[in-house]
Design a protein around this motif. Structure first.
Motif, short mmCIF file in Angstrom:
data_model
loop_
_atom_site.label_atom_id
_atom_site.label_comp_id
_atom_site.label_asym_id
_atom_site.label_seq_id
_atom_site.Cartn_x
_atom_site.Cartn_y
_atom_site.Cartn_z
N THR A 134 5.97 -0.30 -9.63
CA THR A 134 6.05 -1.08 -8.39
C THR A 134 6.42 -2.53 -8.64
OG1 THR A 134 3.69 -1.61 -8.50
CG2 THR A 134 4.34 0.39 -7.26
N ALA A 135 6.21 -3.01 -9.88
CA ALA A 135 6.45 -4.41 -10.23
C ALA A 135 5.61 -5.36 -9.38
CB ALA A 135 7.94 -4.75 -10.11
N LEU A 136 4.48 -4.86 -8.88
CA LEU A 136 3.59 -5.70 -8.08
C LEU A 136 2.74 -6.57 -9.00
CD1 LEU A 136 2.28 -3.14 -5.42
CD2 LEU A 136 3.85 -5.05 -5.01
N HIS A 137 2.37 -7.75 -8.49
CA HIS A 137 1.43 -8.59 -9.22
C HIS A 137 0.10 -7.86 -9.32
CE1 HIS A 137 -1.35 -11.95 -10.00
NE2 HIS A 137 -0.30 -12.56 -10.56
N GLU A 138 -0.63 -8.12 -10.38
CA GLU A 138 -1.90 -7.43 -10.63
C GLU A 138 -2.84 -7.52 -9.42
OE1 GLU A 138 -4.79 -5.36 -12.96
OE2 GLU A 138 -2.68 -5.77 -13.40
N SER A 139 -2.93 -8.69 -8.82
CA SER A 139 -3.86 -8.87 -7.70
C SER A 139 -3.42 -8.06 -6.47
CB SER A 139 -3.98 -10.35 -7.33
OG SER A 139 -2.72 -10.88 -6.95
N GLN A 149 0.83 -1.21 0.00
CA GLN A 149 0.00 0.00 0.00
C GLN A 149 0.86 1.26 0.00
OE1 GLN A 149 -2.52 -0.46 3.43
NE2 GLN A 149 -3.53 -2.29 2.62
N GLU A 150 1.96 1.23 0.75
CA GLU A 150 2.85 2.40 0.80
C GLU A 150 3.50 2.65 -0.56
OE1 GLU A 150 6.85 3.99 3.09
OE2 GLU A 150 5.66 2.40 4.01
N MET A 151 3.89 1.58 -1.25
CA MET A 151 4.50 1.73 -2.57
C MET A 151 3.52 2.39 -3.54
SD MET A 151 6.39 -1.98 -2.96
CE MET A 151 6.86 -1.71 -4.66
N VAL A 152 2.29 1.92 -3.53
CA VAL A 152 1.28 2.46 -4.44
C VAL A 152 0.92 3.89 -4.06
CG1 VAL A 152 -1.11 2.23 -5.21
CG2 VAL A 152 0.33 0.19 -5.00
N TYR A 153 0.69 4.13 -2.77
CA TYR A 153 0.29 5.47 -2.31
C TYR A 153 1.39 6.50 -2.57
CZ TYR A 153 -1.52 9.17 0.68
OH TYR A 153 -1.98 10.38 1.16
N THR A 202 -10.64 2.61 0.30
CA THR A 202 -11.46 2.40 1.50
C THR A 202 -11.05 3.35 2.62
OG1 THR A 202 -11.77 0.07 0.92
CG2 THR A 202 -12.19 0.71 3.22
N LYS A 203 -9.73 3.58 2.73
CA LYS A 203 -9.21 4.52 3.73
C LYS A 203 -9.42 5.98 3.31
CE LYS A 203 -5.46 1.35 5.07
NZ LYS A 203 -5.66 1.19 6.52
N ARG A 204 -9.98 6.18 2.13
CA ARG A 204 -10.22 7.51 1.56
C ARG A 204 -8.94 8.33 1.40
NH1 ARG A 204 -15.87 9.47 4.53
NH2 ARG A 204 -17.13 7.70 3.82
N LEU A 205 -7.87 7.62 1.07
CA LEU A 205 -6.60 8.29 0.80
C LEU A 205 -6.46 8.62 -0.69
CD1 LEU A 205 -4.16 6.22 3.06
CD2 LEU A 205 -5.17 8.47 3.52
N ILE A 206 -7.12 7.84 -1.55
CA ILE A 206 -7.05 8.07 -2.99
C ILE A 206 -8.44 7.97 -3.59
CG2 ILE A 206 -4.71 7.10 -3.12
CD1 ILE A 206 -6.00 4.63 -4.49
N SER A 207 -8.56 8.44 -4.82
CA SER A 207 -9.82 8.28 -5.56
C SER A 207 -9.48 8.21 -7.04
CB SER A 207 -10.77 9.44 -5.28
OG SER A 207 -10.18 10.67 -5.64
N SER A 230 -5.49 -4.96 -4.85
CA SER A 230 -5.83 -5.03 -3.42
C SER A 230 -5.36 -3.77 -2.70
CB SER A 230 -5.19 -6.27 -2.79
OG SER A 230 -5.43 -6.31 -1.40
N ALA A 231 -4.15 -3.30 -3.04
CA ALA A 231 -3.62 -2.08 -2.42
C ALA A 231 -4.47 -0.87 -2.79
CB ALA A 231 -2.17 -1.87 -2.84
N LEU A 232 -4.85 -0.77 -4.06
CA LEU A 232 -5.66 0.35 -4.51
C LEU A 232 -7.02 0.37 -3.80
CD1 LEU A 232 -4.94 0.27 -8.36
CD2 LEU A 232 -4.32 2.12 -6.79
N LYS A 233 -7.61 -0.81 -3.67
CA LYS A 233 -8.92 -0.91 -3.01
C LYS A 233 -8.81 -0.49 -1.54
CE LYS A 233 -12.81 -4.03 -2.20
NZ LYS A 233 -13.37 -5.40 -2.41
N ALA A 234 -7.74 -0.93 -0.88
CA ALA A 234 -7.54 -0.58 0.53
C ALA A 234 -7.35 0.92 0.70
CB ALA A 234 -6.35 -1.34 1.10
N LEU A 235 -6.60 1.51 -0.20
CA LEU A 235 -6.36 2.96 -0.13
C LEU A 235 -7.63 3.75 -0.40
CD1 LEU A 235 -2.91 3.09 -1.98
CD2 LEU A 235 -3.31 3.48 0.47
#
Length: 339
Positions: free
Chosen positions: A117-122, A93-97, A133-138, A126-131
């Motif tokens: 980030t070279a993260l796997h798609e899933s 989540q920190e990498m994406v944010y 949900t935390k209302r950090l991104i849109s 998951s990180a984007l959805k969590a962020l």
């Protein structure tokens, strides 16, 4: 089980961390601090490089510093409010944010996030959805890339480059809005480019010229050109203020927005720039002639002289409101000033 009390070394490190951070806050948020910059603050005793690295690492761990590598090691500070948002995030989540944070008001494409980030798609999803949900991104829309899935920090408004600025409504170019505003601007400039003359002389229409306007009581209204010494043509600042103070639109338009509309009018040859006014540049309407049903610019090989292009040729006679002997435009043309 209670945590052990901090040691003297830990307490000293905490004090140094706070002192370094407070001094960094005096600079702009995008300032990059090198090792020597921090030593020059005079906070680290004896310019101890090892102690400095301990202090900066604690700042990084608490998300108050972020590391910058552009050939050499450096740090940029985060405001405390932003740092608190990073705390509690997972590594993914920190990498994406962090990438979304760095993209600022331009936003960032989900594909770019995945590549950097070279993260796997899933994991990325998951990180984007969590962020979210935390209302950090849109997510955001971009008129430049309408098919891309874009993300931005939830506390930021997309830039005009992304939204299209004042000229877009619901990500669609508002052509009616643009046309309406350019029309209003043109009428304002036109009203300041000529003065009205009312005559009771019967005027007949001359081929290739507009029909004279009739006022109440049978008077004829003619738009006369202003003298060459006239300097009252509207400037960009005046036109911007005119639109801002008028009820034409509730949208806030900057001088750059108005300048873009004026460029359209210049391109369409409806107005032109002139040297006048306190800003040095003003705008005046271009005079047109009527040929059949089509408006065209005045002037050709035969009508370069002022008389052949004069909009008040019908009034010109000795003793009348306009005469050749007193015509400032004719004199200017004879001396090479043009018309």
């Amino acid at each position: 089980m209670a945590s052990p009390p901090p040691t003297a070394a830990d307490a000293k490190l905490e004090i140094l961390k706070n002192q370094v951070y407070e001094q960094c806050l005096d600079e702009e948020p995008d300032t990059v601090f090198r090792q020597q910059d921090i030593l020059d603050m005079g906070v680290i005793p004896d310019s101890d490089a090892a102690l400095l690295l301990e202090v900066t690492q604690r700042l990084v761990d608490e998300k108050l510093f972020k590391m910058v590598r552009d050939g050499q090691l450096g740090w940029m500070y985060r405001p405390l409010e932003d740092a608190l948002k990073y705390r509690g995030l997972t590594h993914e989540q920190e990498m994406v944010y962090s990438l979304i944070d760095e993209s600022s008001t331009e936003g960032i494409w989900s594909k770019t996030i995945k590549n950097k980030t070279a993260l796997h798609e899933s994991l990325m999803r998951s990180a984007l959805k969590a962020l979210e949900t935390k209302r950090l991104i849109s997510d955001m829309k971009s008129v430049e890339h309408p098919t891309r899935k874009m993300y931005i920090k939830s506390t930021l408004r997309p830039s005009e480059k992304a939204t299209g600025g004042a000229w877009y409504t619901d990500n669609e170019l508002d052509e009616a809005f643009i046309e309406g505003l350019t029309g209003v601007l043109y009428k304002y400039i036109e009203a300041r480019s000529f003065y009205r003359s009312t005559s009771r002389r019967p005027l007949k229409r001359i081929a290739g010229r507009p029909a004279p306007k009739q006022a109440q009581g049978g008077d004829t209204i003619t738009l006369l050109p202003l003298p060459p010494t006239y300097r009252g043509y509207p400037s960009l600042a005046e036109l911007t203020l005119f639109i801002e103070s008028s009820p034409i639109t509730s949208t806030t338009l900057s001088a750059d927005d108005i300048s873009a509309l004026l460029d359209v009018l210049i391109y369409d040859r409806r107005i032109e720039q002139v040297v006048a006014g306190p800003e040095g540049v003003a705008f005046k309407a271009v005079r047109k002639a009527i040929v059949g049903e089509e408006a065209v610019e005045r002037g050709n090989g035969v009508t370069e002289a002022p008389c052949g292009r004069c909009p008040v040729f019908e009034l010109c006679e000795e003793g009348g409101p306009v005469s050749a002997s007193s015509c400032v435009y004719f004199q200017e043309w004879l001396t090479g000033g043009g018309f």
